[in-house]
Structure formats: structure tokens, C-alpha cells
Scaffold this active site. Structure first.
Site, PDB file in Angstrom:
ATOM      1  N   HIS A 119      -2.249   6.880   4.313  1.00 57.94           N
ATOM      2  CA  HIS A 119      -1.177   5.885   4.506  1.00 57.94           C
ATOM      3  C   HIS A 119       0.199   6.392   4.113  1.00 57.94           C
ATOM      4  O   HIS A 119       1.055   5.635   3.643  1.00 57.94           O
ATOM      5  CB  HIS A 119      -1.488   4.583   3.754  1.00 57.94           C
ATOM      6  CG  HIS A 119      -0.893   3.376   4.440  1.00 57.94           C
ATOM      7  ND1 HIS A 119      -0.956   2.108   3.909  1.00 57.94           N
ATOM      8  CD2 HIS A 119      -0.226   3.267   5.617  1.00 57.94           C
ATOM      9  CE1 HIS A 119      -0.357   1.263   4.732  1.00 57.94           C
ATOM     10  NE2 HIS A 119       0.098   1.950   5.775  1.00 57.94           N
ATOM     11  N   CYS A 172       0.798  -1.235   0.000  1.00 54.20           N
ATOM     12  CA  CYS A 172       0.000   0.000   0.000  1.00 54.20           C
ATOM     13  C   CYS A 172       0.826   1.277   0.000  1.00 54.20           C
ATOM     14  O   CYS A 172       0.729   2.104  -0.899  1.00 54.20           O
ATOM     15  CB  CYS A 172      -0.912   0.033   1.224  1.00 54.20           C
ATOM     16  SG  CYS A 172      -1.993  -1.403   1.383  1.00 54.20           S
TER      17      CYS A 172
HETATM   18 CA    CA Z   1      -2.936  -2.240  -0.868  1.00 48.79          CA
END
Ligand code: CA
Length: 450
Positions: free
Chosen positions: A136, A78
Site C-alpha cells: 500500500h 492505511c
Molecule cells: Ca488500515
């Protein structure tokens, strides 16, 4: 007024109105919408051959523009992928090789403050910039989206979030920096917020970054979607189908909003996934081998669709390797903004390739480094090391997209050459700024924590 003068006056009036309008039309910067799915399986979209989960709205983006069949991301995880996406640079150039959350760095973990982001660049070019979704790229205040180029933010800062209320009080949904009540279903809220952003800024050039956390765990689907897919016996797959359907519907609503305002023609839309599907969420990467967190094709080759009706012909399929690092220079070129600044920018502007103006391959090589796992793609060839490998493997993806037949033993010279090229690239990188963390070393926890 004499007749002749009146005619001249009328003509002057027409000309003086017509010229600025035409010029303004021609010069109008496109809106840019960048949609990112999370942990979406390569084989799960209808347009990629998926049979059990209809994805008409995502497929429609591909059909209305170009579908890049060899579309990649620079990380199988991610956060690294997002770091590359928003900078246009291989994230290992600035130490963002792994997800933040591992050892080292403390509050200083996040997208390097030395890097210039896509929204910062577009803002400088006069764009209104908004983000709706999963960040993130650091939890500390200095890494907040609104410190990194976004005028507006709605979403959450971490790597995963419950879809229903009541699950994660420690990491609330934020509007700007203010916690807000958790919505009934998060994917729906992202659609509503995105449509609100478009409504507010429809008269200006805008950039909307829409990184869904769907279809990342936790597995939470709405009752109506579980009912729709009750014929799918496997519970994980059934829930996944519900989550993907919710995202597809949300994307359909956002695309419809563009159309309602007459913005469809001059809006550049990107759709990618941040990495391949992990088995734990019920996804499938067919026909690719491997999964999220690996440098097999199943970890790094993703759906990659780009539409801009004003400039790109509908229904095109493009098979040369491209990568999410290309999105920044492509968006800047569309916006008429310079791609200057920190070097090297690893991405390239894809527009001349997608329009057919440039027939060459956009990249001589694409590279990956994820700890001990490595890969290099050159033309049809792929050099690969996955966990536990001491010697590289070699695949010809044209004949063997599933990476089933290792040709390293029969083509040692090619292996040597590709390895030397990878070694040369590796020398331009820095050491990871933080270690992978427990969740990146243990498969069992992988999908829960990323
Ligand atoms: Ca991901």
C-alpha cells in the site's frame, strides 16, 4: 611437550576460543520483527479488556515486553501510517497525507523516492530484509518493496485483498514480482512465508516486516473460526472474530518459530495497528471515541507493544505518548545503525525510555493533520478538530480518555497556545501530493477501499 607448556597451551587454546565467542555474542545484532495489524479495534485485544475474542498470542507479546498505553500512529488511514512508519518522519512532510488512489499523480503515486526507508537503512547495516504482507505504498515498479530496501517480498501491493482464492486476478499475490497461486487463506500464507524467511536467515541478523491485511475488509473468515464463534449473534462481529483469531494464531506460529531457533531472547518485536477500527468490520475501539479516518483517539491511538527479552523487562506498562514514527529510530539503535540522513527525523529511539534510563517524555508534542482534521497531544491535553469543526476542541485525556467533555470554552488560553504550536508545525509541512479520492470522502465506501 613438558607439563607446564601443555598447561599453557591448553589455557591459550581456551582463551583464544573463549574471547572471540564472547565478543561475537555481545556484538550480535538483534533480529527485528515488525508486525502491523490493519484496522484492528483498540478494545478488541484481551490485554486491552476485550472479552469475546481471545488473543493470547498478541497479548503474549505485550506481556513479554512493554505495553505502550498511549501508543499512536501519525495517520488514521492505511497508507499514510505506513509512509510514516517506514521513514520515521511525519508523512505530511513529503505529501503522503492521504491514501494513494485519489486524484493526481497517476503512476507517480507512492512512497516518495526521496525518502530513505527502514529496510534500506537496515540493509546498509548488514541485515537481511524481508517483507510479507500488504504494501500500500505504490503499485508502479519504482515503488515495489524490493526497490525500497527489501531483499524479499511476498504479498500484494494494494490496500486490500480477498482472503480466499478467486477474488482479485487483477492484483495477484506476488513473490518478488511474480504472481503466484492464491493460497487457501491469506493470513495463514503470511505465517508460512514468515516462518520460511526465519528458517532461511536464522544464522544472520534479519528484519522481517509483517503487515497483515487482517482484520481489514473484505470480511472473510475460515469455517473453523466461524464455528468457534457461532455464539456471537452479530454476523459482522462473528466474522471479525474469526479473522482476528486467524491473525493471532499466525502471530503465535511466527513467535514459536523464533523460539524453536533459539532467537526469542535477542529478537526485537514490535506490534501495532495501522489505525483504529472502522465500524464496518465489526471492530470496537472501547473506551475510545471515534474511529478510523478520524483524529479522535479511536482513529489514531492503537495497540503498541514492544518486546526484546535481552534488553526490555517483561510486563512493563509505559504511558507517555509514543508514536509509530519512533519505530525506525528504535530499530536502528537496536541494530547499532546510525539514524542519519534526511532531516528531520520525527521519531525518537524509545529504548532508553522503555528501560527507565530516561524518565522524560519522549515527545513534547505529537501532531496530526488529515485534511481539515487536526490534532495535537501535549502531556495529558489534546487539541482536536474533526470533520465539520470550525473551532478546536480541548480534552484532558487523563480524566477523559473517551473525549466526551470539551474544555475549550473554559480554557481558552490553553487552546490558543496549543493551536499556535500546531500552526508552527503545520508550516513545516508540504501540501498533499494527491487528493483524498472518493473513498476517503465517503464513509459508506471507506472500509471497502482503503
Ligand atoms: Ca488500515
Amino acid at each position: 611437550m613438558r607439563p607446564l607448556h601443555r598447561i599453557q597451551s591448553v589455557w591459550l587454546a581456551i582463551i583464544s576460543v573463549a574471547i572471540p565467542v564472547a565478543a561475537a555474542d555481545e556484538m550480535k545484532k538483534p533480529n527485528i520483527v515488525l508486525i502491523v495489524a490493519d484496522d484492528l479495534g483498540y478494545g478488541d485485544l484481551g490485554i486491552h479488556g476485550g472479552k469475546d475474542i481471545p488473543t493470547p498470542h498478541i497479548d503474549a507479546i505485550a506481556k513479554a515486553g512493554v505495553r505502550a498505553t498511549s501508543g499512536y500512529v501519525s495517520g488514521p488511514y492505511c497508507s499514510p501510517t505506513r509512509a510514516g512508519l517506514l521513514t520515521g518522519r511525519y508523512q505530511q512532510r513529503f505529501g503522503h497525507e492521504f491514501n494513494p488512489g485519489g486524484g493526481g499523480g497517476g503512476d507517480a503515486i507512492g512512497l516518495s523516492l526521496d525518502e530513505v526507508t527502514l529496510p534500506t537503512r537496515l540493509k546498509a547495516a548488514g541485515y537481511v530484509t524481508g517483507m510479507v504482507g500488504k504494501w500500500h505504498l505504490g503499485n508502479s515498479p519504482q515503488f515495489h518493496p524490493q526497490q525500497r530496501g527489501f531483499d524479499e517480498f511476498y504479498g500484494f501491493l494494494g490496500g486490500a485483498h480477498p482472503y480466499f482464492p478467486g477474488g482479485n486476478a487483477a492484483a495477484p499475490i506476488l513473490r518478488g514480482t511474480e504472481p503466484v497461486d492464491a493460497p487457501a487463506y491469506l493470513t495463514d500464507a503470511f505465517a508460512v512465508e514468515s516462518m520460511g524467511f526465519i528458517d532461511r536467515h536464522k544464522d544472520k541478523a534479519f528484519f522481517l516486516y509483517l503487515p497483515f491485511n487482517a482484520v481489514h475488509n473484505p470480511q472473510h473468515a475460515k469455517a473453523e473460526h466461524l464455528e468457534q464463534f457461532k455464539h456471537i449473534a452479530d454476523e459482522r462481529r462473528r466474522t471479525y472474530a474469526g479473522m482476528l483469531t486467524a491473525m493471532d494464531e499466525a502471530i503465535g506460529q511466527v513467535m514459536a518459530k523464533l523460539k524453536t531457533h533459539g532467537l526469542e531472547e535477542n529478537t526485537l518485536v514490535f506490534f501495532i495497528s495501522d489505525n483504529g477500527g472502522p465500524p464496518v468490520n465489526g471492530s470496537t475501539n472501547t473506551p475510545l471515541n471515534g474511529q478510523k479516518a478520524t483524529t479522535w483517539e479511536g482513529g489514531v491511538r492503537v495497540p503498541f507493544f514492544v518486546k526484546w527479552p535481552a534488553k526490555i523487562k517483561a510486563g512493563a506498562v509505559y504511558d507517555q505518548p509514543v508514536i509509530q514514527l519512533d519505530i525506525l529510530p528504535t530499530a536502528l539503535a537496536a541494530a547499532g545503525a546510525p539514524a542519519t540522513g534526511k532531516a528531520p527525523l520525527d521519531g525518537v529511539n524509545l529504548l532508553p525510555y522503555f528501560t527507565g534510563e530516561n524518565k522524560d517524555a519522549p515527545h513534547a508534542n505529537l501532531y496530526w493533520r488529515f485534511g481539515q482534521q487536526i490534532a495535537l497531544r501535549q502531556g495529558d491535553w489534546k487539541l482536536l478538530k474533526v470533520a465539520g469543526d470550525t473551532q478546536p476542541r480541548l480534552y484532558n485525556l487523563k480524566d477523559d480518555i473517551g473525549e466526551a467533555h470539551d474544555l475549550a470554552a473554559v480554557q481558552p488560553d490553553r487552546v490558543k497556545k496549543l493551536q499556535a504550536e500546531w500552526d508552527g508545525w503545520d508550516k513545516t509541512l508540504v501540501a498533499p501530493k494527491w487528493t483524498p479520492g472518493p473513498q476517503q470522502g465517503k464513509k459508506k465506501k471507506a472500509a471497502r477501499n482503503q
